[in-house]
Design a protein around this motif. Structure first.
Motif, short mmCIF file in Angstrom:
data_model
loop_
_atom_site.label_atom_id
_atom_site.label_comp_id
_atom_site.label_asym_id
_atom_site.label_seq_id
_atom_site.Cartn_x
_atom_site.Cartn_y
_atom_site.Cartn_z
N ALA A 31 5.82 3.52 -17.35
CA ALA A 31 4.81 4.56 -17.15
C ALA A 31 3.52 3.97 -16.58
CB ALA A 31 4.53 5.27 -18.47
N LEU A 32 3.29 2.69 -16.79
CA LEU A 32 2.05 2.05 -16.32
C LEU A 32 2.24 1.17 -15.09
CD1 LEU A 32 0.67 0.91 -19.79
CD2 LEU A 32 -0.16 2.80 -18.38
N SER A 33 3.44 0.72 -14.85
CA SER A 33 3.66 -0.37 -13.89
C SER A 33 3.36 -0.04 -12.43
CB SER A 33 5.08 -0.90 -14.00
OG SER A 33 6.01 0.05 -13.54
N LYS A 34 3.44 1.21 -12.04
CA LYS A 34 3.21 1.53 -10.62
C LYS A 34 2.00 2.41 -10.37
CE LYS A 34 6.76 -0.76 -9.19
NZ LYS A 34 6.58 -2.07 -8.66
N ILE A 35 1.19 2.63 -11.40
CA ILE A 35 -0.05 3.39 -11.21
C ILE A 35 -0.93 2.67 -10.19
CG2 ILE A 35 -2.19 4.14 -12.32
CD1 ILE A 35 -0.59 4.66 -14.83
N ASP A 36 -0.78 1.36 -10.10
CA ASP A 36 -1.62 0.56 -9.20
C ASP A 36 -1.30 0.76 -7.72
OD1 ASP A 36 0.89 -0.89 -9.55
OD2 ASP A 36 -0.10 -2.59 -8.60
N VAL A 37 -0.14 1.31 -7.39
CA VAL A 37 0.27 1.37 -5.98
C VAL A 37 -0.70 2.19 -5.13
CG1 VAL A 37 2.10 2.11 -4.39
CG2 VAL A 37 2.68 0.85 -6.48
N PRO A 38 -1.01 3.45 -5.47
CA PRO A 38 -1.96 4.19 -4.62
C PRO A 38 -3.35 3.53 -4.59
CG PRO A 38 -0.83 5.68 -6.14
CD PRO A 38 -0.47 4.28 -6.54
N ALA A 39 -3.78 3.01 -5.74
CA ALA A 39 -5.09 2.35 -5.78
C ALA A 39 -5.09 1.09 -4.94
CB ALA A 39 -5.47 2.03 -7.23
N ARG A 40 -4.00 0.33 -4.97
CA ARG A 40 -3.91 -0.90 -4.17
C ARG A 40 -3.94 -0.58 -2.68
NH1 ARG A 40 0.68 -2.73 -5.77
NH2 ARG A 40 1.83 -1.97 -3.99
N GLN A 41 -3.25 0.48 -2.30
CA GLN A 41 -3.26 0.87 -0.89
C GLN A 41 -4.67 1.29 -0.45
OE1 GLN A 41 -0.18 3.82 -1.15
NE2 GLN A 41 1.43 2.38 -0.57
N ALA A 42 -5.36 2.04 -1.30
CA ALA A 42 -6.72 2.45 -0.97
C ALA A 42 -7.68 1.26 -0.97
CB ALA A 42 -7.20 3.50 -1.98
N PHE A 43 -7.48 0.34 -1.92
CA PHE A 43 -8.32 -0.86 -1.99
C PHE A 43 -8.14 -1.71 -0.74
CE2 PHE A 43 -9.44 -5.16 -3.38
CZ PHE A 43 -10.65 -4.92 -4.01
N THR A 44 -6.90 -1.88 -0.32
CA THR A 44 -6.62 -2.65 0.90
C THR A 44 -7.32 -2.02 2.09
OG1 THR A 44 -4.49 -3.39 0.03
CG2 THR A 44 -4.80 -3.54 2.41
N ALA A 45 -7.24 -0.70 2.19
CA ALA A 45 -7.91 0.00 3.29
C ALA A 45 -9.42 -0.15 3.21
CB ALA A 45 -7.53 1.48 3.28
N ALA A 46 -9.96 -0.25 2.00
CA ALA A 46 -11.41 -0.37 1.84
C ALA A 46 -11.93 -1.75 2.18
CB ALA A 46 -11.80 -0.02 0.40
N VAL A 47 -11.14 -2.80 1.95
CA VAL A 47 -11.63 -4.16 2.18
C VAL A 47 -11.31 -4.68 3.58
CG1 VAL A 47 -11.59 -4.80 -0.26
CG2 VAL A 47 -9.62 -5.32 1.16
N VAL A 48 -10.45 -3.98 4.31
CA VAL A 48 -10.03 -4.44 5.63
C VAL A 48 -10.67 -3.55 6.70
CG1 VAL A 48 -8.02 -4.75 7.12
CG2 VAL A 48 -7.86 -5.33 4.71
N PRO A 49 -11.20 -4.16 7.76
CA PRO A 49 -11.78 -3.34 8.85
C PRO A 49 -10.72 -2.40 9.43
CG PRO A 49 -12.29 -5.67 9.16
CD PRO A 49 -11.32 -5.59 8.03
N PRO A 50 -11.13 -1.21 9.89
CA PRO A 50 -10.18 -0.22 10.39
C PRO A 50 -9.18 -0.75 11.42
CG PRO A 50 -12.36 0.75 10.25
CD PRO A 50 -12.52 -0.72 9.94
N ALA A 51 -9.61 -1.63 12.29
CA ALA A 51 -8.71 -2.14 13.33
C ALA A 51 -7.59 -3.00 12.76
CB ALA A 51 -9.52 -2.96 14.33
N HIS A 52 -7.74 -3.49 11.54
CA HIS A 52 -6.75 -4.39 10.96
C HIS A 52 -5.98 -3.78 9.79
CE1 HIS A 52 -8.30 -7.59 13.45
NE2 HIS A 52 -9.53 -7.31 13.02
N ARG A 53 -6.20 -2.52 9.50
CA ARG A 53 -5.58 -1.90 8.32
C ARG A 53 -4.07 -1.81 8.42
NH1 ARG A 53 -10.26 2.53 7.35
NH2 ARG A 53 -11.70 1.06 6.38
#
Length: 169
Positions: free
Chosen positions: A84-106
Motif C-alpha cells: 500500500a505504501l511502496s509505489k506512492i512515490d512514483v507520481p511524486a518522483r516523476q513530478a520531482f524529476t520534472a521539477a529539478v531538470v530543465p524543460p529541454a532535458h526532461r
C-alpha cells in the motif's frame, strides 16, 4: 524480489498454499494501484521530496519486518501494508524529476530514470537467487537486502535534495 520467488518463500517459510498466495498477490497489487491515488494529497501536505521518501522508507521498513513475522497472517499483513505504501512515490518522483531538470532535458531524464529502474529490476532476480541458498532464504535475506538497499536510496536522495526549493511544500 519477483512474485514467483516471494511466493516460493511464503510457501517454504509459512506453508502458504497457491490459493492463499493468489489472493494475497491480488490484494497486494490492487492496494499498490489504489495507493498511488494518495500521492497528490501527500505532495500538497508535505512536498515532493517527503511524498517520495516517507512512504518509500516506511515500505522498506515493513519489508525488513516480514522475515521476522511469526505467522503467515502477520507476514501477509506486513506485505499488504508494504504494498500500500511502496509505489506512492512514483507520481511524486516523476513530478520531482520534472521539477529539478530543465524543460529541454526532461524527456531524457525520464528515460534515464526508467532505464535505471529497469536495469535494477533485471539484476534483482540474480541477486535474490544468490541469496536463496540454505539458511539464508529462511532468514529472509533477500527481503532484508532489498529493504537495506531501499533505505540507502531514500537516505541518499534526502541528503542530496533536502535543501532543494521544490522539496518543500
Amino acid at each position: 524480489m519477483s512474485i514467483l520467488r516471494l511466493s516460493w518463500w511464503f510457501a517454504q517459510r509459512y506453508e502458504a498454499t497457491s490459493a492463499q498466495l493468489g489472493l494475497v498477490f491480488f490484494a497486494a497489487n490492487l492496494l499498490l494501484a489504489l495507493a498511488q491515488l494518495t500521492a497528490p494529497m501527500l505532495v500538497s501536505r508535505r512536498g515532493l521530496l517527503a511524498a517520495m521518501l516517507l512512504p518509500h522508507l516506511a515500505a522498506d521498513l515493513l519489508l525488513a519486518a516480514i522475515p521476522f513475522a511469526p505467522t503467515l497472517g502477520s507476514a501477509v499483513t506486513l506485505l499488504l501494508l508494504r504494498q500500500a505504501l511502496s509505489k506512492i512515490d512514483v507520481p511524486a518522483r516523476q513530478a520531482f524529476t520534472a521539477a529539478v531538470v530543465p524543460p529541454a532535458h526532461r524527456t531524457a531524464a525520464a528515460s534515464m530514470t526508467s532505464v535505471a529502474r529497469s536495469v535494477a529490476v533485471s539484476v534483482s532476480p540474480l541477486a535474490a537467487t544468490t541469496l536463496f541458498t540454505g539458511a539464508l532464504v529462511m532468514l529472509g535475506a533477500p527481503l532484508l537486502v532489498g529493504a537495506a538497499l531501499g533505505i540507502g536510496y531514500d537516505i541518499t536522495l534526502w541528503r542530496a535534495y533536502r535543501t532543494a526549493p521544490m522539496a518543500e511544500r
